[in-house]
Structure formats: structure tokens, C-alpha cells
Design a protein around this motif. Structure first.
Motif, mmCIF file in Angstrom:
data_model
loop_
_atom_site.group_PDB
_atom_site.id
_atom_site.type_symbol
_atom_site.label_atom_id
_atom_site.label_comp_id
_atom_site.label_asym_id
_atom_site.label_seq_id
_atom_site.Cartn_x
_atom_site.Cartn_y
_atom_site.Cartn_z
ATOM 1 N N THR A 84 0.830 -1.207 0.000
ATOM 2 C CA THR A 84 0.000 0.000 0.000
ATOM 3 C C THR A 84 0.861 1.253 0.000
ATOM 4 O O THR A 84 0.608 2.207 -0.750
ATOM 5 C CB THR A 84 -0.923 0.004 1.236
ATOM 6 O OG1 THR A 84 -1.681 -1.201 1.251
ATOM 7 C CG2 THR A 84 -1.872 1.186 1.212
ATOM 8 N N ASN A 89 0.004 -1.896 -4.829
ATOM 9 C CA ASN A 89 -1.368 -2.400 -4.847
ATOM 10 C C ASN A 89 -2.212 -1.707 -5.918
ATOM 11 O O ASN A 89 -3.066 -2.325 -6.556
ATOM 12 C CB ASN A 89 -2.014 -2.250 -3.476
ATOM 13 C CG ASN A 89 -2.218 -0.800 -3.098
ATOM 14 O OD1 ASN A 89 -1.264 -0.038 -3.012
ATOM 15 N ND2 ASN A 89 -3.459 -0.407 -2.864
ATOM 16 N N LEU A 129 -6.094 -2.572 0.633
ATOM 17 C CA LEU A 129 -5.491 -2.745 -0.687
ATOM 18 C C LEU A 129 -6.492 -2.428 -1.799
ATOM 19 O O LEU A 129 -6.150 -1.828 -2.816
ATOM 20 C CB LEU A 129 -4.985 -4.180 -0.853
ATOM 21 C CG LEU A 129 -3.759 -4.592 -0.044
ATOM 22 C CD1 LEU A 129 -3.524 -6.080 -0.157
ATOM 23 C CD2 LEU A 129 -2.526 -3.832 -0.489
ATOM 24 N N ALA A 232 -5.383 7.132 -0.728
ATOM 25 C CA ALA A 232 -4.238 6.274 -1.044
ATOM 26 C C ALA A 232 -2.962 6.961 -0.596
ATOM 27 O O ALA A 232 -2.879 8.171 -0.510
ATOM 28 C CB ALA A 232 -4.198 6.014 -2.555
#
Length: 466
Positions: A84, A89, A129, A232
């Protein structure tokens, strides 16, 4: 020759009842288990100091039995954090975003991906993820955030975690409590996991589409006002584009080789766990050293610490409960000593034989009872803390009816994890709810009817498999 029931047997039965009662009231059971271990020990030995030591020894025994499971989960979580953090991912999942063209494809694509990833990474890391990358895509395709959370829940915390075919943490716990080989429980769980998963996900999808057509479920249903989805990680400077693509291909290939090796070499239980764990360590090292360069040594340690914190946080409540239920079978002589009557086959087996003489149990009653016990043990929101109880009760009932130990054990495991592992209990839904920015209580309400229908059908199917 049948062993007569002693005070040890009755104390064990009383504390099983107390543990179930406390779980129903949503109270922690660690203290109850510790008191139960102490009373069994002092009844068996008559020594206060020896009984106090037995409590500690029971924890050592439980941790020793569970250590490989705790370690592999901790390592996998640490590895998933590197994926991550570095943005690998995103690259791994990006090809699947092209499949998500409408709400139907969004539900099934996210669900199936979540199930596959959860088999190798466990559901909580898999949510992180998948969620940050696929949630916006799914919403644009017309699937509400609540529908995304349902798909991740039912396929990840439901199907993948209840079967746990790769990491094998759940079957390890239940099999040990029932006194069975892990492979037997895994084999017995395959048809039940398939039935439960198929019925539940299809039912949930039907209700989801019905409510979307009627306008009852919209894009804003269940969404927390003012909240934001988990962003993210900013990974622009850690790896180049080609490095991300290399690792995005390299990681699944390695795990695919692991799965192939399990079949070819017939690896199960601890051997399979060790293979997955060792692979995860090397992936963690390769990614961390490549991404962080001079800081790679320190970052490796930091990721491992994060993983171990997660592992022991998840299994902290499990250890006292597992310690108590290990006394019912193989752990008694190791923890306390040879204090049972010579005619005894172990506390659980003795109780099962005695129960068979008093109450002629049928396989139908046994199946319904195991589903109920499993569901009750899941009410604490862990899903794992009570599956030792489910395995122990399955062993008891199987001894009574003379068959079906593997199927009953798998049934109790499935019920416990579907209820408590992250599909029905609101406080266990927080990872998926948080990443999708929806109310966990609303998510639990949406999951309730499909899961209950699935459990009912699976219980009926188990009656024919016993």
C-alpha cells in the motif's frame, strides 16, 4: 470402558455455559476462562501454587499452539502495508478497473477480487489494498458505497475468512479444539463454505439490485455526512513505474507458485502456513529495500512492528479462551498433568459419550446447535475468540452421535466467523465501513438477512453431509 464423570467434567461444562452467556451479553470472557482454568487445576491437583502456575502454563501452551498462525498473519499484514505504501497495490488492481462498467460488474468484480486477495493477505489488509483504488471506480459505475462495503464484507470477511484455505488460522483453532487434523476440517469446510458463500452473496445481490431499482438504496444511503474515504498513500517517490509493475506481477506469481506447491507437495496446516509466511517475508524484504534504499533496514523493522501489533491485537482475546478449551483434549496432561481417571478419553470425549447415553442426539439437532453456538461466539465481534468453543462442542456432539466431527467443526467455524468476523457485528465492520465512508450499523443491517438465509441453508446442507 466408559469413564465416569468427575468434578472436573462438571466444572468444564459449567464454564462452557458461562462463556456462552458472557458472549451473548457482549462481555469479554478472558476472566471467565482464567477462573475456569484455575478451578479445574486446583480440583485436579489440590495445589494452590500448582494451579496458579497452570494458568500461566495454559497461556504458554495456547501461544505455542497458535504462534505459527499469529506470526504468519503479522508478517502478511506487514507485507501488505509495504504494498500500500509503495503504491504497488494500485498497479496490481488497476487492470480490473476496466471490468467495472456497471453496478453488477462492480459488485462481483470487487467481491471476487476481495475473496482472492483475502485468502493470501487476510480481509483487513485486503480492504485497504482494494478500497482506496476501486471504490471511486465502483461509484462511477453506479454501485453505491454501501454496496461496495457489502461486497468486500461478504466475500472477504465472510467467504475467504470462514474457509481460510491458504493461511489456515481458523481451521487450526477449530481442529485443535475438536481434536482433529487440520486437513480433515479444511476438506469438510469446502462444500459448506461454497454453499454459504453462494447463497449469501446471491441473496445480498438480489436485495441490493431490488432496492436500487425502487430508489430505496441510493448513492447517499448509509454514507457518513462530512466524512472522507481513506486516501491512497503518496508513493510517487518510492518506486519508479516499471518497478511497481515488476512487483505487481512478481507478488501474485510467487503466491501462485506457493498454491501450486501446496497441491503438488501435499502441504497442509503448519507446512502450508510456513510456506506462505516465508514467501511474505522475502516479498517484504525485497520491496522495502528497493523502495526505501538506505532506510530499508529501519523500515523493515517498522513494518514488522506494525504487523506484530496487529497480530497480537487480533489474537489477544483468543489466547485465554483457547487455553481453556485446550484443557478439554490434548492440552490437559501438558498443562496440569495426568490427573484424569485412567479410563478417561479426555474431558470433551467423556462428556460426549455420557451425553449419548442420556440424550439420543440426532445429526439434525447437532447441526442446528453448532450453528447457534458458532453464531453466539461471534457476538463479541472477533469471530476467532470463540471458534475454539465451536470446535470443542463439535467434538462433544460427534462423540455422542458417533460421526460427523469434521462437518460439525467446519459448520461451527463458518457460523462464528460469518457473524463475528466482519459481516454482522457492527464493531467488526469498521475496516470496510471506514474505507467506504458508510455507517457500520447500516452496513450490518444490510448484511443481516442474506447472512441469516445463508446460515439456514448451510445448516440444512450440513445435516445431509454428516
Amino acid at each position: 470402558m466408559v469413564a465416569e464423570l468427575t468434578a472436573l467434567h462438571w466444572i468444564y461444562v459449567i464454564f462452557i455455559g458461562l462463556i456462552i452467556g458472557f458472549m451473548v451479553m457482549r462481555r469479554d470472557t478472558a476472566l471467565v476462562c482464567i477462573i475456569g482454568i484455575f478451578l479445574i487445576a486446583i480440583t485436579a491437583t489440590g495445589s494452590v501454587s500448582g494451579s496458579v502456575s497452570s494458568v500461566f502454563n495454559s497461556f504458554i501452551y495456547a501461544i505455542t499452539e497458535l504462534l505459527s498462525t499469529i506470526l504468519v498473519i503479522s508478517i502478511i499484514v506487514a507485507m501488505s502495508k509495504t504494498l500500500t505504501t509503495t503504491g504497488i497495490n494500485d498497479v496490481m488492481i488497476s487492470p480490473f478497473t476496466k471490468l467495472i462498467r456497471n453496478s453488477t460488474l462492480a459488485y462481483w468484480t470487487i467481491g471476487i477480487l476481495m475473496m482472492i486477495i483475502s485468502w493470501f493477505f487476510w480481509p483487513s489488509p485486503a480492504v485497504a489494498l482494494l478500497g482506496a483504488v476501486l471504490l471511486p471506480v465502483a461509484i462511477r459505475a453506479g454501485l453505491p458505497a454501501l454496496g461496495v462495503a457489502m461486497a468486500m464484507n461478504l466475500f472477504g470477511h465472510g467467504i475467504a475468512l470462514s474457509g481460510d484455505f491458504v493461511i489456515q488460522a481458523a481451521p487450526k483453532l477449530t481442529a485443535d479444539a475438536a481434536g482433529l487434523p487440520v486437513g480433515d476440517v479444511l476438506s469438510a469446510s469446502i462444500p459448506l463454505v461454497f454453499i454459504m458463500g453462494t447463497v449469501t452473496t446471491l441473496t445480498a445481490f438480489y436485495f441490493l439490485k431490488r432496492d436500487m431499482r425502487s430508489g430505496k438504496l441510493t448513492g447517499s444511503t448509509g454514507v457518513v455526512p462530512g466524512g472522507t474515504t481513506q486516501p491512497a498513500h503518496n508513493s510517487q517517490t518510492l518506486l519508479s513505474t516499471w518497478q511497481k509493475r515488476f512487483f505487481a506481477l512478481f507478488v501474485p506469481i510467487l503466491f501462485a507458485i506457493d498454491v501450486a506447491a501446496m497441491f503438488v507437495l501435499d502441504l497442509q496446516g503448519g507446512d502450508a502456513t510456513a510456506l506462505v509466511g516465508g514467501t511474505s517475508i522475502f516479498i517484504l524484504l525485497a520491496i522495502t529495500l528497493t523502495a526505501h534504499k538506505n532506510k530499508g533496514l529501519e523500515k523493515t523493522t517498522a513494518y514488522l512492528i506494525d504487523g506484530f501489533q496487529f497480530g497480537f491485537k487480533v489474537f489477544g482475546p483468543v489466547i485465554p479462551i483457547a487455553a481453556f478449551f485446550y484443557l478439554g483434549d490434548s492440552g490437559f496432561s501438558t498443562i496440569i498433568g495426568d490427573s484424569l481417571p485412567k479410563t478417561s478419553h479426555g474431558i470433551v470425549n467423556d462428556l460426549g459419550i455420557a451425553l449419548a447415553g442420556l440424550v439420543p442426539l440426532s445429526k439434525e439437532i447437532a447441526a442446528v446447535t453448532l450453528t447457534t453456538v458458532g453464531a453466539i461466539t461471534g457476538l463479541d465481534g472477533s469471530g476467532f475468540s470463540g471458534i475454539s468453543l465451536a470446535g470443542s462442542v463439535a467434538g462433544l456432539f460427534a462423540a455422542s452421535i458417533g460421526k460427523g466431527a469434521e462437518t460439525l467443526t467446519a459448520l461451527g467455524q463458518i457460523a462464528a466467523i460469518w457473524v463475528g468476523g466482519g459481516t454482522l457485528v457492527p464493531w467488526a465492520l469498521i475496516p470496510a465501513a471506514a474505507i467506504c465512508n458508510v455507517d457500520p450499523f447500516e452496513l450490518a443491517r444490510r448484511n443481516l438477512l442474506p447472512v441469516v438465509i445463508g446460515l439456514a441453508v448451510t445448516t440444512i446442507a450440513a445435516m445431509f453431509l454428516i
